[in-house]
Design a protein around this motif. Sequence first.
Motif, short mmCIF file in Angstrom:
data_model
loop_
_atom_site.label_atom_id
_atom_site.label_comp_id
_atom_site.label_asym_id
_atom_site.label_seq_id
_atom_site.Cartn_x
_atom_site.Cartn_y
_atom_site.Cartn_z
N GLU A 144 -5.59 2.10 -4.23
CA GLU A 144 -6.35 2.05 -2.62
C GLU A 144 -8.10 2.64 -3.15
O GLU A 144 -7.64 3.57 -3.31
CB GLU A 144 -5.51 3.33 -1.62
CG GLU A 144 -6.70 3.05 -0.39
CD GLU A 144 -6.01 4.00 0.14
OE1 GLU A 144 -5.15 4.58 0.21
OE2 GLU A 144 -6.07 3.97 1.36
N HIS A 150 1.49 5.55 -2.64
CA HIS A 150 1.36 6.18 -3.77
C HIS A 150 2.44 6.66 -3.89
O HIS A 150 3.57 6.82 -3.87
CB HIS A 150 0.53 7.69 -3.07
CG HIS A 150 -0.44 7.04 -1.30
ND1 HIS A 150 -1.82 6.98 -1.95
CD2 HIS A 150 -0.81 6.64 -0.88
CE1 HIS A 150 -3.10 6.06 -1.79
NE2 HIS A 150 -2.27 5.78 -0.77
N ASP A 201 1.82 2.59 3.94
CA ASP A 201 0.99 3.70 3.21
C ASP A 201 1.68 5.37 2.47
O ASP A 201 1.31 6.19 2.87
CB ASP A 201 -0.30 4.42 3.65
CG ASP A 201 -1.33 4.71 3.48
OD1 ASP A 201 -0.82 5.25 2.42
OD2 ASP A 201 -2.38 5.59 4.09
N HIS A 240 3.80 7.79 1.18
CA HIS A 240 3.22 8.78 0.31
C HIS A 240 4.77 9.95 0.07
O HIS A 240 4.75 9.94 -1.25
CB HIS A 240 2.98 9.70 0.89
CG HIS A 240 0.66 9.37 0.78
ND1 HIS A 240 0.73 8.77 1.75
CD2 HIS A 240 0.14 10.01 0.30
CE1 HIS A 240 -0.70 8.57 1.68
NE2 HIS A 240 -0.79 9.10 0.57
N HIS A 252 0.68 -1.28 -0.17
CA HIS A 252 0.10 -0.09 -0.04
C HIS A 252 0.60 1.24 -0.43
O HIS A 252 1.39 1.12 0.96
CB HIS A 252 -0.91 0.34 1.05
CG HIS A 252 -1.33 1.40 1.30
ND1 HIS A 252 -2.68 1.07 2.31
CD2 HIS A 252 -1.76 2.00 0.77
CE1 HIS A 252 -3.36 2.65 2.56
NE2 HIS A 252 -2.88 3.89 1.14
N HIS A 302 -5.17 6.35 -5.22
CA HIS A 302 -6.42 7.01 -4.95
C HIS A 302 -7.35 6.79 -6.22
O HIS A 302 -7.10 6.74 -7.00
CB HIS A 302 -6.68 7.90 -4.15
CG HIS A 302 -6.18 7.75 -2.46
ND1 HIS A 302 -6.58 7.72 -2.06
CD2 HIS A 302 -5.30 8.94 -1.91
CE1 HIS A 302 -5.22 7.74 -0.53
NE2 HIS A 302 -4.57 8.14 -0.82
ZN LIG Z 1 -3.26 5.28 1.30
#
Ligand SMILES: [Zn+2]
Length: 562
Positions: free
Chosen positions: A403, A334, A519, A521, A332, A364
């Motif tokens: 996601e 981005h 997650d 970024h 997961h 996303h």
């Molecule tokens: Zn996320």
Amino acid sequence: MSTNTDLASMFHTMATILEIKGESGFKVNANTKVARALEDLVEDVASIPDLTSIPGVGKSSATKIQNYLKTGQMIEFEALRNSIPSGLLDVMRVQGLGPKKVRQLWQEADVIDIATLRKAIDDGRLDTLPRMGKKTIENISEALAFVETSGNRTRIGIAMPLAESIIQSLQEQPGITNIAFAGSLRRGKETIGDIDILASTENPMALSDAFCTMNNVAIVQAKGETKCSVRLESGMQVDLRVVDKSKFGAALLYFTGSKEHNIILRERAIKQHKKLNEYELEPSNTSDTEEAIYADLGLPFLPPEIRENRGELLCDQIPNLITLQDIRSDLHCHTTASDGHMSIEELAMHAIARGYHTIAVTDHSQSQGQANGLKPKRLLQHIEAIHTANAAIDAITILAGSEVDILQDGTLDYEDELLAKLDIVVASPHAALSQSSSEATARLLKAIEHPLVHIIGHPTGRIINKRKGLEPDIPALIAAAAQHNTALEINANSYRLDLRDTHLKAAVDGGAMLSINTDSHRPVDFEQLRYGILTGRRGWLTPEKCVNCFTHDKLIAWLRRN
Ligand SMILES: [Zn+2]
Ligand SMILES: [Zn+2]
């Protein structure tokens, strides 16, 4: 590394204060830029000869950083912090209140802290303010109630690096033989009340002097040869206790807790006609290490994370809890395609550097407008770009994923036909996080049962100290996840840590698979993995139950299970 984090948080705070004061967007952005640059920095900022060589850092910011590195203080930061009521920054913790709203509350309703905000809501002062409808005030009131009850606990993502940097600086003192942090921090809890440090030294005076004169100390509350207490500028309380080397293990055990664990240990000692207290286990000479004390009581070494009186003394064999080294993939993450700051290739490079065999690109979905979520057409192009990168980079498998939002009613944010083109689907709730428990349960169950969904991302959507998130029927979700072979995520970001520790043990016992993801970024987000691991350990998670620990082939087989 921690200097980078300290400085980044100071620049973020300056940006926030400038915004609350209504200063120009240019000034605000300049500070935010520096904060982000410091967060992304891999090397220690103190080791960089020319700070203006860091992208985003101008001359004046470089001078501020240099002064901080030299003196441990930044005059501009202090001045800004003193230019607004100190409680206003706490008001920022209320979900839904940004700097502009906080400025309005301060200037037009005399709100200066959490308490005056509550008063202003109760006495109707907010009703007459422009852009402050009844619904908005209700939302603020509800979010405020959460902040009021969550108390003054600090996220582990702040407390852990802080404690580590304190220990690192004290370790160099002459005469130190042992030093460690204890308390709920050592047990890996998601929030920490205060930092407890335990040490043994041949030179207690030198240690207490060094402790009380650390850079970031605001007030020395107590200073002695066996105990010192300070409050840091951030408001965090830190206690240092000095104990005899021969009793370090007993003291570490006692101050690590939990209280409940200590009670059952003491009872066990009594049954064996021994006495266990914060100084020693009597009668024996085994108080110098925790291992020796446990062994003397006929127990294996119990990892701090499971010392919660949740059955740790009753089980025959403590399971082999998951460690950082067991993680082989991140599922997961981005990229710049949505709200991340890394390209597909950069993401892959960071994952390779961590020794992973697989990385998933999960940007996303279309409903996340503010996060630049991908419309179907862009997703198709993105899938193609990911496949191209995957073909070009041999050292790692790059999965094309998404996601995808779990909408309010449990449907997913893309058609099945499109989802079927993805290698991996992480389905997460982002909006409508205050719906009823039964609605939340139905919503999440629908996603868990969906044959194309692999992982439920941050299942409740809570934000620690800020947002309660969904309150679904967790046992029902666990049963469904186990049945459909859908993994539940432990989101390692220290704001989230969702699923939380208390739900995890039930998930592990209930036979559900878990997935620990950062997650990420930005590059620095990968560092948060350890908080996910600590949370997993608190839930008795073993590598066998975590899809991120699978070998490459086993992972791919699991992804293709339907
Ligand atoms: Zn996320
Ligand atoms: Zn998310």
